[in-house]
Write an enzyme that holds these catalytic residues in place. Structure first.
Site, mmCIF file in Angstrom:
data_model
loop_
_atom_site.group_PDB
_atom_site.id
_atom_site.type_symbol
_atom_site.label_atom_id
_atom_site.label_comp_id
_atom_site.label_asym_id
_atom_site.label_seq_id
_atom_site.Cartn_x
_atom_site.Cartn_y
_atom_site.Cartn_z
ATOM 1 N N LYS A 56 0.789 -1.235 0.000
ATOM 2 C CA LYS A 56 0.000 0.000 0.000
ATOM 3 C C LYS A 56 0.822 1.286 0.000
ATOM 4 O O LYS A 56 0.362 2.338 0.447
ATOM 5 C CB LYS A 56 -1.016 0.029 1.160
ATOM 6 C CG LYS A 56 -1.836 -1.213 1.335
ATOM 7 C CD LYS A 56 -2.332 -1.826 0.055
ATOM 8 C CE LYS A 56 -3.430 -1.040 -0.617
ATOM 9 N NZ LYS A 56 -3.783 -1.689 -1.917
ATOM 10 N N HIS A 117 7.444 -7.167 -2.100
ATOM 11 C CA HIS A 117 7.141 -6.504 -0.828
ATOM 12 C C HIS A 117 8.089 -7.038 0.263
ATOM 13 O O HIS A 117 7.887 -6.761 1.444
ATOM 14 C CB HIS A 117 5.708 -6.800 -0.388
ATOM 15 C CG HIS A 117 4.639 -6.114 -1.185
ATOM 16 N ND1 HIS A 117 4.742 -4.817 -1.630
ATOM 17 C CD2 HIS A 117 3.412 -6.549 -1.582
ATOM 18 C CE1 HIS A 117 3.621 -4.491 -2.277
ATOM 19 N NE2 HIS A 117 2.812 -5.514 -2.268
ATOM 20 N N SER A 147 -4.705 2.612 4.372
ATOM 21 C CA SER A 147 -4.872 2.033 3.045
ATOM 22 C C SER A 147 -4.883 0.491 3.143
ATOM 23 O O SER A 147 -5.700 -0.184 2.499
ATOM 24 C CB SER A 147 -3.742 2.506 2.131
ATOM 25 O OG SER A 147 -3.886 1.977 0.843
HETATM 26 P P1 A3P Z 1 -5.092 4.704 -0.882
HETATM 27 O O1 A3P Z 1 -5.731 3.457 -0.394
HETATM 28 O O2 A3P Z 1 -4.605 5.588 0.219
HETATM 29 O O3 A3P Z 1 -5.936 5.461 -1.856
HETATM 30 P P2 A3P Z 1 -0.208 -0.335 -3.693
HETATM 31 O O4 A3P Z 1 -0.220 -0.223 -5.167
HETATM 32 O O5 A3P Z 1 1.156 -0.417 -3.093
HETATM 33 O O6 A3P Z 1 -1.129 -1.409 -3.205
HETATM 34 O O7 A3P Z 1 -0.785 1.055 -3.128
HETATM 35 C C1 A3P Z 1 -2.129 1.408 -3.255
HETATM 36 C C2 A3P Z 1 -2.275 2.843 -2.818
HETATM 37 O O8 A3P Z 1 -1.652 3.699 -3.789
HETATM 38 C C3 A3P Z 1 -3.739 3.274 -2.719
HETATM 39 O O9 A3P Z 1 -3.775 4.276 -1.695
HETATM 40 C C4 A3P Z 1 -3.947 3.892 -4.113
HETATM 41 O O10 A3P Z 1 -5.036 4.754 -4.196
HETATM 42 C C5 A3P Z 1 -2.614 4.637 -4.261
HETATM 43 N N1 A3P Z 1 -2.341 4.991 -5.651
HETATM 44 C C6 A3P Z 1 -2.407 4.210 -6.748
HETATM 45 N N2 A3P Z 1 -2.139 4.923 -7.849
HETATM 46 C C7 A3P Z 1 -1.918 6.192 -7.453
HETATM 47 C C8 A3P Z 1 -1.606 7.404 -8.140
HETATM 48 N N3 A3P Z 1 -1.487 7.453 -9.460
HETATM 49 N N4 A3P Z 1 -1.426 8.532 -7.404
HETATM 50 C C9 A3P Z 1 -1.547 8.498 -6.053
HETATM 51 N N5 A3P Z 1 -1.846 7.374 -5.351
HETATM 52 C C10 A3P Z 1 -2.030 6.227 -6.041
#
Ligand code: A3P
Length: 304
Positions: A56, A117, A147
């Site tokens: 996340k 990860h 998140s």
């Molecule tokens: P939130 O749940 O706070 O919105 P991962 O890919 O490591 O699982 O992370 C997911 C998180 O990254 C989520 O956060 C998602 O919304 C955010 N995320 C994905 N794409 C993004 C972008 N282009 N800009 C900002 N945040 C992004």
């Protein structure tokens, strides 16, 4: 856009949650010691690019940025498959996939972009031996926690988090998949002094995507025209990615990810986490944070 491989992601019924194996004191979503043995013997190639994150922390976002860079902004190429199938995780074993991700990686041509990860001390030794370039993205603890909590709610791959309060205790004690956030960010922070690691912060990428993408380009020894840089930033912005079916995880069946419960692309906003905490929870979390991060030179921004 390439068609999503139907059978790979359409289990008839709810898939079982990922099994969790404790490796070196870290709970990992690995099904058996035998699989872990294969993962730890994974053969990296010298031109592999590794994207490492705690869950996340913006993995999918950085994956899109790197895919756009590697494919010189060719959007059609970046839409060849959903993100889960474009770049394998070194260690993740999804119960609904026909193959383990590391097996998928073996069949991929170079140069590969591989995700992980894993905490730095559990990275397959061949990654260090081959001196692979690694991009690590760290995100502040509270936003990461919130998140991760919502992700546990919407995916059947991970256990039901019950309440935020309960999940918060588990996060603080490292009893979640991939273990302690604190050890993860500190471990990779220390590793960057010994290896080819570009350590980035989610909040910095959000604040100034152009500057951070330029850092990535420099690290990868790539030079691209300004126009292409702007295209990459636009294509990987939150609003555009949220609508992109190969990047927003909506191609997975609801038995795996249920977006109406909480979308994968939820808010993508630094500072969102702390609003979910009560004053007392904030105080308890901050006190514990100070203890766990004492002595570290690592600092996070929680606002932009
Ligand atoms: P939130 O749940 O706070 O919105 P991962 O890919 O490591 O699982 O992370 C997911 C998180 O990254 C989520 O956060 C998602 O919304 C955010 N995320 C994905 N794409 C993004 C972008 N282009 N800009 C900002 N945040 C992004």
């Amino acid at each position: 856009m390439a068609q999503v491989e139907e059978n790979t992601h359409t289990p008839a019924k709810k898939p079982p949650p990922m099994s969790i194996l404790e490796v070196g004191g870290v709970p990992l979503p690995i099904s058996s010691n035998e699989i872990w043995d294969k993962i730890s013997k994974f053969e990296a190639r010298p031109d592999d690019l590794i994207l490492a994150t705690y869950p996340k922390s913006g993995t999918t976002w950085m994956q899109e940025i790197l895919d756009m860079i590697q494919n010189e902004g060719d959007v059609e190429k970046c839409k060849r498959a959903i993100s889960l199938d474009r770049h394998p995780f070194i260690e993740l074993t999804f119960p609904f996939k026909k193959k383990y991700d590391f097996e998928m990686a073996l069949e991929m041509p170079s140069p590969r972009l591989l995700k992980t990860h894993l905490p730095s001390h559990l990275i397959p030794p061949s990654v260090w031996r081959q001196n692979c370039k690694i991009i690590y993205v760290a995100r502040n603890a509270k936003d990461c926690l919130v998140s991760y909590y919502h992700y546990h709610r919407m995916t059947t791959l991970l256990p039901d988090p019950k309440s935020l309060e309960e999940f918060c205790q588990k996060f603080m004690s490292g009893e979640v998949a991939y273990g302690s956030w604190y050890d993860h960010v500190k471990g990779w922070w220390a590793a960057k002094d010994k290896h080819q690691i570009l350590y980035l912060f989610y909040e910095d990428v959000k604040k100034d995507p152009k500057r951070e993408t330029e850092k990535i380009l420099k690290f990868l020894e790539k030079d691209i025209p300004e126009e292409l840089l702007n295209k990459i930033i636009c294509y990987t912005s939150f609003d555009v990615m949220k609508q992109n079916p190969v990047a927003n995880y909506t191609a997975l069946p609801t038995s795996i990810m249920d977006h109406p419960i909480s979308p994968f692309m939820r808010k993508g906003m630094p500072g969102d986490g702390k609003s979910f905490f009560t004053v007392a929870q904030n105080e308890e979390f901050d006190k514990d944070y100070q203890k766990k991060m004492a002595g570290s030179t690592l600092t996070f921004h929680t606002e932009i």
